[in-house]
Design a protein around this motif. Sequence first.
Motif, PDB file in Angstrom:
ATOM      1  N   TRP A 255       0.905  -1.325   0.134  1.00  0.00           N
ATOM      2  CA  TRP A 255       0.212   0.102   0.137  1.00  0.00           C
ATOM      3  C   TRP A 255       1.013   1.371   0.024  1.00  0.00           C
ATOM      4  O   TRP A 255       0.301   1.881  -1.171  1.00  0.00           O
ATOM      5  CB  TRP A 255      -1.017  -0.166   1.550  1.00  0.00           C
ATOM      6  N   GLN A 256       1.664   0.665   1.051  1.00  0.00           N
ATOM      7  CA  GLN A 256       2.717   2.671   1.063  1.00  0.00           C
ATOM      8  C   GLN A 256       3.639   3.143  -0.039  1.00  0.00           C
ATOM      9  O   GLN A 256       4.053   3.749  -0.797  1.00  0.00           O
ATOM     10  CB  GLN A 256       3.052   2.726   2.626  1.00  0.00           C
ATOM     11  N   ASP A 257       4.357   1.141  -1.222  1.00  0.00           N
ATOM     12  CA  ASP A 257       4.836   1.706  -2.271  1.00  0.00           C
ATOM     13  C   ASP A 257       4.202   2.125  -3.179  1.00  0.00           C
ATOM     14  O   ASP A 257       4.678   2.701  -4.398  1.00  0.00           O
ATOM     15  CB  ASP A 257       5.088   0.741  -2.209  1.00  0.00           C
ATOM     16  N   ILE A 258       3.178   1.648  -3.609  1.00  0.00           N
ATOM     17  CA  ILE A 258       1.988   2.554  -4.368  1.00  0.00           C
ATOM     18  C   ILE A 258       1.640   3.534  -4.115  1.00  0.00           C
ATOM     19  O   ILE A 258       1.927   4.194  -4.949  1.00  0.00           O
ATOM     20  CB  ILE A 258       0.569   0.942  -4.548  1.00  0.00           C
ATOM     21  N   LEU A 259       1.033   4.173  -3.161  1.00  0.00           N
ATOM     22  CA  LEU A 259       1.401   5.633  -2.863  1.00  0.00           C
ATOM     23  C   LEU A 259       2.567   6.497  -3.116  1.00  0.00           C
ATOM     24  O   LEU A 259       2.233   7.181  -3.700  1.00  0.00           O
ATOM     25  CB  LEU A 259       0.540   5.682  -1.621  1.00  0.00           C
ATOM     26  N   ASP A 260       3.743   5.848  -2.988  1.00  0.00           N
ATOM     27  CA  ASP A 260       4.533   6.788  -3.220  1.00  0.00           C
ATOM     28  C   ASP A 260       5.078   6.274  -4.625  1.00  0.00           C
ATOM     29  O   ASP A 260       5.775   7.025  -5.155  1.00  0.00           O
ATOM     30  CB  ASP A 260       5.670   6.190  -2.177  1.00  0.00           C
ATOM     31  N   GLY A 261       4.872   5.689  -5.400  1.00  0.00           N
ATOM     32  CA  GLY A 261       4.780   6.074  -6.399  1.00  0.00           C
ATOM     33  C   GLY A 261       6.023   4.680  -7.453  1.00  0.00           C
ATOM     34  O   GLY A 261       6.659   4.638  -8.228  1.00  0.00           O
ATOM     35  N   GLN A 262       6.548   4.250  -6.753  1.00  0.00           N
ATOM     36  CA  GLN A 262       7.900   2.910  -6.569  1.00  0.00           C
ATOM     37  C   GLN A 262       7.246   1.431  -7.890  1.00  0.00           C
ATOM     38  O   GLN A 262       7.855   0.595  -8.029  1.00  0.00           O
ATOM     39  CB  GLN A 262       8.479   2.157  -5.297  1.00  0.00           C
ATOM     40  N   ILE A 263       5.840   1.461  -7.445  1.00  0.00           N
ATOM     41  CA  ILE A 263       5.421   0.035  -8.328  1.00  0.00           C
ATOM     42  C   ILE A 263       4.138   1.119  -9.227  1.00  0.00           C
ATOM     43  O   ILE A 263       3.329   0.905  -9.051  1.00  0.00           O
ATOM     44  CB  ILE A 263       4.508  -0.886  -7.693  1.00  0.00           C
ATOM     45  N   THR A 264       4.762   0.508 -10.485  1.00  0.00           N
ATOM     46  CA  THR A 264       4.009   1.209 -11.751  1.00  0.00           C
ATOM     47  C   THR A 264       4.414   0.332 -13.106  1.00  0.00           C
ATOM     48  O   THR A 264       4.023   0.970 -14.095  1.00  0.00           O
ATOM     49  CB  THR A 264       4.904   2.469 -12.176  1.00  0.00           C
ATOM     50  N   SER A 265       4.741  -0.893 -12.843  1.00  0.00           N
ATOM     51  CA  SER A 265       4.495  -1.562 -14.051  1.00  0.00           C
ATOM     52  C   SER A 265       4.981  -2.923 -13.506  1.00  0.00           C
ATOM     53  O   SER A 265       5.115  -3.490 -12.049  1.00  0.00           O
ATOM     54  CB  SER A 265       6.204  -1.378 -14.848  1.00  0.00           C
ATOM     55  N   GLN A 266       4.488  -4.604 -14.196  1.00  0.00           N
ATOM     56  CA  GLN A 266       4.840  -4.891 -14.500  1.00  0.00           C
ATOM     57  C   GLN A 266       5.960  -5.481 -13.682  1.00  0.00           C
ATOM     58  O   GLN A 266       6.276  -6.801 -12.892  1.00  0.00           O
ATOM     59  CB  GLN A 266       4.110  -6.285 -15.553  1.00  0.00           C
ATOM     60  N   ALA A 267       7.473  -5.625 -14.347  1.00  0.00           N
ATOM     61  CA  ALA A 267       8.650  -5.465 -13.527  1.00  0.00           C
ATOM     62  C   ALA A 267       8.361  -5.306 -12.442  1.00  0.00           C
ATOM     63  O   ALA A 267       9.268  -5.379 -11.626  1.00  0.00           O
ATOM     64  CB  ALA A 267       9.153  -4.737 -14.741  1.00  0.00           C
ATOM     65  N   ASP A 268       8.159  -3.910 -12.186  1.00  0.00           N
ATOM     66  CA  ASP A 268       8.018  -2.848 -11.104  1.00  0.00           C
ATOM     67  C   ASP A 268       7.772  -4.491  -9.648  1.00  0.00           C
ATOM     68  O   ASP A 268       8.043  -4.358  -8.759  1.00  0.00           O
ATOM     69  CB  ASP A 268       7.407  -1.818 -10.570  1.00  0.00           C
ATOM     70  N   LEU A 269       6.387  -4.592  -9.991  1.00  0.00           N
ATOM     71  CA  LEU A 269       6.024  -5.806  -9.247  1.00  0.00           C
ATOM     72  C   LEU A 269       6.678  -6.675  -8.475  1.00  0.00           C
ATOM     73  O   LEU A 269       6.538  -6.851  -7.897  1.00  0.00           O
ATOM     74  CB  LEU A 269       3.737  -5.858  -9.639  1.00  0.00           C
ATOM     75  N   GLN A 270       7.351  -7.777  -9.901  1.00  0.00           N
ATOM     76  CA  GLN A 270       8.036  -8.545  -9.914  1.00  0.00           C
ATOM     77  C   GLN A 270       9.013  -8.268  -8.790  1.00  0.00           C
ATOM     78  O   GLN A 270       9.560  -9.326  -8.207  1.00  0.00           O
ATOM     79  CB  GLN A 270       7.930  -9.089 -11.505  1.00  0.00           C
ATOM     80  N   ASN A 271       9.934  -7.294  -9.362  1.00  0.00           N
ATOM     81  CA  ASN A 271      10.558  -6.650  -7.727  1.00  0.00           C
ATOM     82  C   ASN A 271      10.390  -6.427  -6.942  1.00  0.00           C
ATOM     83  O   ASN A 271      11.269  -6.878  -5.665  1.00  0.00           O
ATOM     84  CB  ASN A 271      11.889  -5.791  -8.464  1.00  0.00           C
ATOM     85  N   TRP A 272       9.596  -6.152  -6.428  1.00  0.00           N
ATOM     86  CA  TRP A 272       9.064  -5.301  -5.372  1.00  0.00           C
ATOM     87  C   TRP A 272       8.093  -7.146  -3.939  1.00  0.00           C
ATOM     88  O   TRP A 272       9.018  -7.050  -3.582  1.00  0.00           O
ATOM     89  CB  TRP A 272       7.810  -5.378  -5.279  1.00  0.00           C
ATOM     90  N   LEU A 273       7.840  -8.375  -5.178  1.00  0.00           N
ATOM     91  CA  LEU A 273       8.643  -9.847  -4.620  1.00  0.00           C
ATOM     92  C   LEU A 273       8.935 -10.066  -3.903  1.00  0.00           C
ATOM     93  O   LEU A 273       9.033 -10.640  -3.555  1.00  0.00           O
ATOM     94  CB  LEU A 273       6.611 -10.299  -5.882  1.00  0.00           C
ATOM     95  N   GLU A 274       9.557  -9.948  -5.164  1.00  0.00           N
ATOM     96  CA  GLU A 274      11.656 -10.764  -4.911  1.00  0.00           C
ATOM     97  C   GLU A 274      11.848 -10.609  -3.713  1.00  0.00           C
ATOM     98  O   GLU A 274      12.419 -10.581  -3.126  1.00  0.00           O
ATOM     99  CB  GLU A 274      12.058 -10.440  -6.149  1.00  0.00           C
ATOM    100  N   LYS A 275      12.003  -8.995  -3.552  1.00  0.00           N
ATOM    101  CA  LYS A 275      12.496  -8.017  -2.555  1.00  0.00           C
ATOM    102  C   LYS A 275      12.275  -8.940  -0.921  1.00  0.00           C
ATOM    103  O   LYS A 275      12.341  -8.759  -0.312  1.00  0.00           O
ATOM    104  CB  LYS A 275      11.745  -6.936  -3.014  1.00  0.00           C
ATOM    105  N   HIS A 276      10.214  -9.135  -1.730  1.00  0.00           N
ATOM    106  CA  HIS A 276      10.053  -9.193  -0.535  1.00  0.00           C
ATOM    107  C   HIS A 276       9.249 -11.427   0.251  1.00  0.00           C
ATOM    108  O   HIS A 276       8.799 -11.571   0.594  1.00  0.00           O
ATOM    109  CB  HIS A 276       8.814  -8.379  -0.251  1.00  0.00           C
ATOM    110  N   LYS A 277      10.313 -11.616  -0.009  1.00  0.00           N
ATOM    111  CA  LYS A 277      10.590 -12.798  -0.792  1.00  0.00           C
ATOM    112  C   LYS A 277       9.454 -13.458  -1.014  1.00  0.00           C
ATOM    113  O   LYS A 277       9.098 -14.768   0.192  1.00  0.00           O
ATOM    114  CB  LYS A 277      11.638 -13.407   0.995  1.00  0.00           C
ATOM    115  N   VAL A 278       9.322 -13.358  -1.716  1.00  0.00           N
ATOM    116  CA  VAL A 278       7.703 -14.247  -1.937  1.00  0.00           C
ATOM    117  C   VAL A 278       8.246 -15.204  -2.811  1.00  0.00           C
ATOM    118  O   VAL A 278       8.197 -14.506  -4.323  1.00  0.00           O
ATOM    119  CB  VAL A 278       6.958 -13.320  -2.724  1.00  0.00           C
ATOM    120  N   ASP A 279       7.590 -16.775  -3.487  1.00  0.00           N
ATOM    121  CA  ASP A 279       7.875 -17.260  -4.537  1.00  0.00           C
ATOM    122  C   ASP A 279       7.024 -16.808  -5.380  1.00  0.00           C
ATOM    123  O   ASP A 279       5.893 -16.918  -5.665  1.00  0.00           O
ATOM    124  CB  ASP A 279       7.417 -18.682  -3.987  1.00  0.00           C
TER     125      ASP A 279
END
Length: 209
Positions: free
Chosen positions: A113-137
Amino acid sequence: MKFFAKAALVCALSFIGLQASAFEATEGKDYRIVSPTVDSPRDTIEVVDFFAYTCAHCQRLAPMLQDWAKTLPPDVTIKRVPVAWEPATQFLSQIYYTFEALDRLDDLHPAFWQDILDGQITSQADLQNWLEKHKVDLTQWNNAYNSFAVTMHTQQALQTWQNYRLDATPYVAVAGKYLTAPHMAGSRQKTIEVLNWLIEQERQQRQKH
């Protein structure tokens, strides 16, 4: 022991009732009637927290609702329903229910939620990197995201907020009959007072039938 537990519950409900009775909410100002009413469980007084990941006002209300939820008596339940105003943002609701399916709501939901509002996730690539950063398989993520259960929950969320005829977020519903929000009550704290009052109104109505 059962006697004392029951007595404690009665005291808790009485205390909450006294708190609610000390405050009088005004229809059309602090809350509005849902018409037609929306189906809601009869074995509990259901509170529905409508939020959107794109809504900063919702994010500011969320911690207060979370703390308030910890104080609710056994006859009241609360659930979150994500709102997506258009098909292009429907995937955000699907992401919420994927967090839920993976049992990662506690840590992933507020961070996303925080990262969406901060504009850090704006694409599918951003989401994938975000998931990997948060240790999501990613395999588990894709399986859950595309699952029947998550798809069904996402569609139900869409139908739910449309049934309430929402035009903004945040809103909080009580028992399928009432809606309140900070922009109606005047503040986030006042919203909590209105919710307590509405719950008590619903409780008294049910006791009459």
